[in-house]
Motif scaffolding. Structure first.
Motif, short mmCIF file in Angstrom:
data_model
loop_
_atom_site.label_atom_id
_atom_site.label_comp_id
_atom_site.label_asym_id
_atom_site.label_seq_id
_atom_site.Cartn_x
_atom_site.Cartn_y
_atom_site.Cartn_z
N ILE A 153 26.79 -51.95 62.68
CA ILE A 153 27.92 -52.56 61.96
C ILE A 153 28.76 -53.40 62.91
O ILE A 153 29.07 -52.97 64.03
CB ILE A 153 28.79 -51.46 61.32
N VAL A 154 29.12 -54.60 62.46
CA VAL A 154 30.02 -55.46 63.22
C VAL A 154 31.44 -54.91 63.02
O VAL A 154 31.98 -54.94 61.92
CB VAL A 154 29.93 -56.93 62.76
N LYS A 155 32.04 -54.39 64.09
CA LYS A 155 33.33 -53.70 63.96
C LYS A 155 34.43 -54.57 63.37
O LYS A 155 35.16 -54.13 62.48
CB LYS A 155 33.77 -53.20 65.35
N SER A 156 34.54 -55.80 63.83
CA SER A 156 35.66 -56.65 63.42
C SER A 156 35.56 -57.10 61.97
O SER A 156 36.57 -57.41 61.34
CB SER A 156 35.74 -57.89 64.32
N ARG A 157 34.35 -57.12 61.43
CA ARG A 157 34.16 -57.63 60.07
C ARG A 157 33.71 -56.56 59.07
O ARG A 157 33.71 -56.78 57.86
CB ARG A 157 33.14 -58.78 60.09
N GLY A 158 33.28 -55.42 59.59
CA GLY A 158 32.86 -54.34 58.71
C GLY A 158 31.58 -54.61 57.94
O GLY A 158 31.35 -54.03 56.89
N ILE A 159 30.73 -55.51 58.45
CA ILE A 159 29.50 -55.83 57.76
C ILE A 159 28.30 -55.25 58.50
O ILE A 159 28.35 -55.03 59.71
CB ILE A 159 29.30 -57.36 57.59
N ILE A 160 27.24 -54.96 57.75
CA ILE A 160 26.03 -54.39 58.34
C ILE A 160 25.16 -55.51 58.90
O ILE A 160 24.68 -56.37 58.15
CB ILE A 160 25.25 -53.56 57.31
N LYS A 161 24.96 -55.51 60.21
CA LYS A 161 24.13 -56.52 60.87
C LYS A 161 22.66 -56.14 60.79
O LYS A 161 21.78 -57.01 60.68
CB LYS A 161 24.56 -56.65 62.33
N ALA A 162 22.40 -54.84 60.85
CA ALA A 162 21.01 -54.36 60.80
C ALA A 162 21.00 -52.93 60.30
O ALA A 162 21.95 -52.17 60.49
CB ALA A 162 20.36 -54.45 62.18
N LYS A 163 19.91 -52.58 59.65
CA LYS A 163 19.68 -51.19 59.25
C LYS A 163 18.18 -50.97 59.16
O LYS A 163 17.40 -51.91 58.98
CB LYS A 163 20.35 -50.87 57.91
N GLY A 164 17.78 -49.72 59.33
CA GLY A 164 16.36 -49.44 59.27
C GLY A 164 16.08 -47.96 59.43
O GLY A 164 17.00 -47.14 59.53
N TYR A 165 14.79 -47.62 59.44
CA TYR A 165 14.36 -46.23 59.57
C TYR A 165 13.41 -46.09 60.76
O TYR A 165 12.58 -46.97 61.02
CB TYR A 165 13.60 -45.78 58.33
N LEU A 166 13.53 -44.97 61.44
CA LEU A 166 12.52 -44.51 62.39
C LEU A 166 11.93 -43.24 61.80
O LEU A 166 12.66 -42.37 61.32
CB LEU A 166 13.13 -44.21 63.76
N VAL A 167 10.61 -43.14 61.82
CA VAL A 167 9.92 -42.02 61.19
C VAL A 167 8.94 -41.42 62.18
O VAL A 167 8.23 -42.16 62.88
CB VAL A 167 9.17 -42.50 59.92
N ASN A 168 8.89 -40.09 62.25
CA ASN A 168 7.93 -39.44 63.13
C ASN A 168 7.09 -38.45 62.34
O ASN A 168 7.59 -37.53 61.71
CB ASN A 168 8.67 -38.69 64.25
N GLY A 169 5.78 -38.69 62.36
CA GLY A 169 4.84 -37.80 61.70
C GLY A 169 3.85 -37.24 62.72
O GLY A 169 3.56 -37.88 63.73
N ARG A 170 3.34 -36.06 62.44
CA ARG A 170 2.39 -35.45 63.36
C ARG A 170 1.24 -34.81 62.58
O ARG A 170 1.43 -34.26 61.51
CB ARG A 170 3.07 -34.39 64.22
N LYS A 171 0.05 -34.93 63.16
CA LYS A 171 -1.13 -34.35 62.53
C LYS A 171 -1.25 -32.89 62.94
O LYS A 171 -1.15 -32.57 64.13
CB LYS A 171 -2.37 -35.12 62.95
N ALA A 172 -1.45 -32.03 61.97
CA ALA A 172 -1.59 -30.60 62.25
C ALA A 172 -2.84 -30.35 63.08
O ALA A 172 -3.87 -31.01 62.91
CB ALA A 172 -1.66 -29.81 60.95
N GLY A 173 -2.74 -29.38 64.00
CA GLY A 173 -3.88 -29.05 64.85
C GLY A 173 -5.00 -28.39 64.08
O GLY A 173 -4.79 -27.91 62.94
N PRO A 174 -6.20 -28.33 64.65
CA PRO A 174 -7.33 -27.72 63.98
C PRO A 174 -7.14 -26.22 63.78
O PRO A 174 -6.42 -25.59 64.52
CB PRO A 174 -8.51 -27.99 64.94
#
Length: 277
Positions: free
Chosen positions: A256-277
């Motif tokens: 967020i741009v502090k002086s203007r209160g607008i969202i400059k960027a947004k997104g997701y980070l996702v972490n998945g893992r494969k179950a072991g045998p």
């Protein structure tokens, strides 16, 4: 050209097939045109759309590593859709994060924070709100449920990876218990207005007395289940087997741009893992 594109897709699928961990970054949703065309009806639908679109783009552009090896970890991101923060603009921006835990392993918290810092090219996140894993039906959340994750967050504040930490969906009594017990006090508490149309007066009074910011949100109790994650991956990769994949955590960020209160960027980070045998 079509044969070349097919080879690229098959190479990417081979990387996914052999991977044990999938780290996915949707890029900046403010600028990603493919995701702009559809307005999701809920945060869960938005996340599922993001995972599908990111995987499809990644599959069509990714080559096997030049050395020919296949890593246990696949980083699935679209470089041109990622906006790192420039050092000269850092002071003008606020980086806010909400971390949704899908497993009980607390080690995922510093992992998610570190991935966010590296992805956005910052040394510290301004605020992190924690959304713990949902409890089994009939079980009531207590301070004991919150303490392990909060202690990890406190350590990250101590190491200056996070400036402020907050909670989600705590009533007045539980928020007060956390406040009295904690070394680093909660700076905010999110309230879901779908289940609470008006802020409870006792919660409002306590937050005011102890300088805790009350925020609202519309996230469901479970942002995404492992089955929904598997479905999104399956739809993107078609024949790839996904039954062994589970979702560990989801991090949603806003710049967020502090002086203007607008969202400059947004997104997701996702972490998945494969179950072991």
């Amino acid at each position: 050209m079509e044969s070349q594109n097919t080879n690229v897709t098959e190479n990417a699928k081979a990387m996914l097939k052999n991977a044990k961990t999938l780290k996915l970054h949707t890029g900046n949703l403010v600028i990603r045109s493919r995701l702009k065309k559809k307005c999701p009806s809920s945060p869960s639908e938005e996340l599922q759309d993001c995972i599908r679109a990111t995987l499809i783009d990644w599959l069509s552009t990714t080559q096997l590593p030049s050395e020919g090896g296949v890593s246990d970890t696949v980083d699935c991101s679209i470089p041109e859709a990622t906006e790192a923060i420039k050092p000269e603009e850092r002071e003008e921006l606020k980086v806010s994060v909400k971390l949704f835990l899908c497993e009980t392993d607390q080690s995922s918290i510093p992992e998610a924070v570190e991935m966010a810092c590296q992805t956005l090219a910052v040394s510290q996140l301004d605020s992190v709100i924690i959304a713990p894993r949902g409890l089994p039906e009939g079980e009531v959340q207590t301070l004991a449920h919150l303490q392990p994750a909060w202690e990890v967050l406190e350590a990250l504040v101590g190491s200056k990876k996070i400036a402020a930490i907050g909670t989600s969906d705590l009533d007045k009594d539980l928020l007060e218990q956390l406040y009295k017990w904690s070394q680093v006090k909660p700076s905010s508490n999110q309230v879901n207005l779908a289940s609470c149309c008006v802020m409870p007066p006792d919660l409002t009074a306590f937050a005011k007395d102890f300088d805790i910011q009350l925020l609202t949100h519309s996230d469901p109790k479970e942002l995404m289940s492992s089955s929904a994650f598997q479905e999104a991956v399956q739809e993107s990769t078609k024949e790839l087997a996904v039954a062994d994949w589970r979702l560990e955590w989801v991090l949603r960020y806003s710049i967020i741009v502090k002086s203007r209160g607008i969202i400059k960027a947004k997104g997701y980070l996702v972490n998945g893992r494969k179950a072991g045998p």
